[in-house]
Scaffold this motif. Structure first.
Motif, PDB file in Angstrom:
ATOM      1  N   ALA A 138       0.822  -1.210   0.000  1.00 13.23           N
ATOM      2  CA  ALA A 138       0.000   0.000   0.000  1.00 13.23           C
ATOM      3  C   ALA A 138       0.859   1.265   0.000  1.00 13.23           C
ATOM      4  N   GLY A 139       2.079   1.146   0.500  1.00 12.65           N
ATOM      5  CA  GLY A 139       2.965   2.301   0.551  1.00 12.65           C
ATOM      6  C   GLY A 139       2.711   3.204   1.736  1.00 12.65           C
ATOM      7  N   HIS A 168      -5.791   0.594  -3.355  1.00 16.35           N
ATOM      8  CA  HIS A 168      -4.418   0.055  -3.424  1.00 16.35           C
ATOM      9  C   HIS A 168      -4.437  -1.272  -4.178  1.00 16.35           C
ATOM     10  N   PRO A 169      -4.489  -1.237  -5.514  1.00 20.17           N
ATOM     11  CA  PRO A 169      -4.610  -2.468  -6.316  1.00 20.17           C
ATOM     12  C   PRO A 169      -3.509  -3.492  -6.070  1.00 20.17           C
ATOM     13  N   VAL A 190      -2.660  -9.137  -4.537  1.00 19.46           N
ATOM     14  CA  VAL A 190      -1.819 -10.337  -4.555  1.00 19.46           C
ATOM     15  C   VAL A 190      -1.805 -11.075  -3.214  1.00 19.46           C
ATOM     16  N   ILE A 191      -2.199 -10.426  -2.121  1.00 15.09           N
ATOM     17  CA  ILE A 191      -2.178 -11.095  -0.814  1.00 15.09           C
ATOM     18  C   ILE A 191      -3.567 -11.500  -0.339  1.00 15.09           C
ATOM     19  N   ARG A 192      -4.577 -11.368  -1.199  1.00 20.66           N
ATOM     20  CA  ARG A 192      -5.960 -11.630  -0.793  1.00 20.66           C
ATOM     21  C   ARG A 192      -6.135 -12.987  -0.107  1.00 20.66           C
ATOM     22  N   ASP A 193      -5.540 -14.023  -0.650  1.00 18.33           N
ATOM     23  CA  ASP A 193      -5.749 -15.364  -0.106  1.00 18.33           C
ATOM     24  C   ASP A 193      -4.938 -15.656   1.149  1.00 18.33           C
TER      25      ASP A 193
END
Length: 110
Positions: A41-42, A67-68, A72-75
């Motif tokens: 997210a920065g 924050h697209p 990648v960490i959704r799962d």
């Protein structure tokens, strides 16, 4: 007696838009990012405006819109609302202004 310019036909409110059901009500929540989510997210924290009544998955999707790279960490992510763990899914959350939402990815180490 009403003048013709002031007469309105009232129909039922559109679903989710009635002020009484809170469907369109928004509130400001504090989103806290930890470990890899902070890197992606920065930032470590921010305030976002979200629907007051929202599922945990919809809330995650709102955060990912901002924050697209978080997608990648959704799962692997652990989601916490008001310091309570929440599974991403159709669980309905009723948020209050100022609630804390934490994004906690798995922390590796040994």
């Amino acid at each position: 007696r009403r003048s013709p310019g002031r007469r309105r036909r009232r129909g039922p409110p559109a679903e989710g838009n009635s002020p009484r059901d809170g469907g369109s009500m928004r509130c400001q929540v504090s989103v806290l990012y930890f470990a890899r989510s902070a890197e992606l997210a920065g930032l470590r924290c921010e305030t976002l405006s979200v629907q007051r009544e929202i599922t945990s998955l919809q809330l995650w999707e709102e955060i990912v819109k901002v924050h697209p790279r978080l997608a990648v960490i959704r799962d692997q992510v652990v989601f916490a609302v008001r310091q309570e763990y929440v599974l991403l899914g159709d669980q309905l959350l009723v948020l209050q202004p100022g609630d804390e939402v934490a994004i906690i990815p798995p922390i590796s180490g040994g």
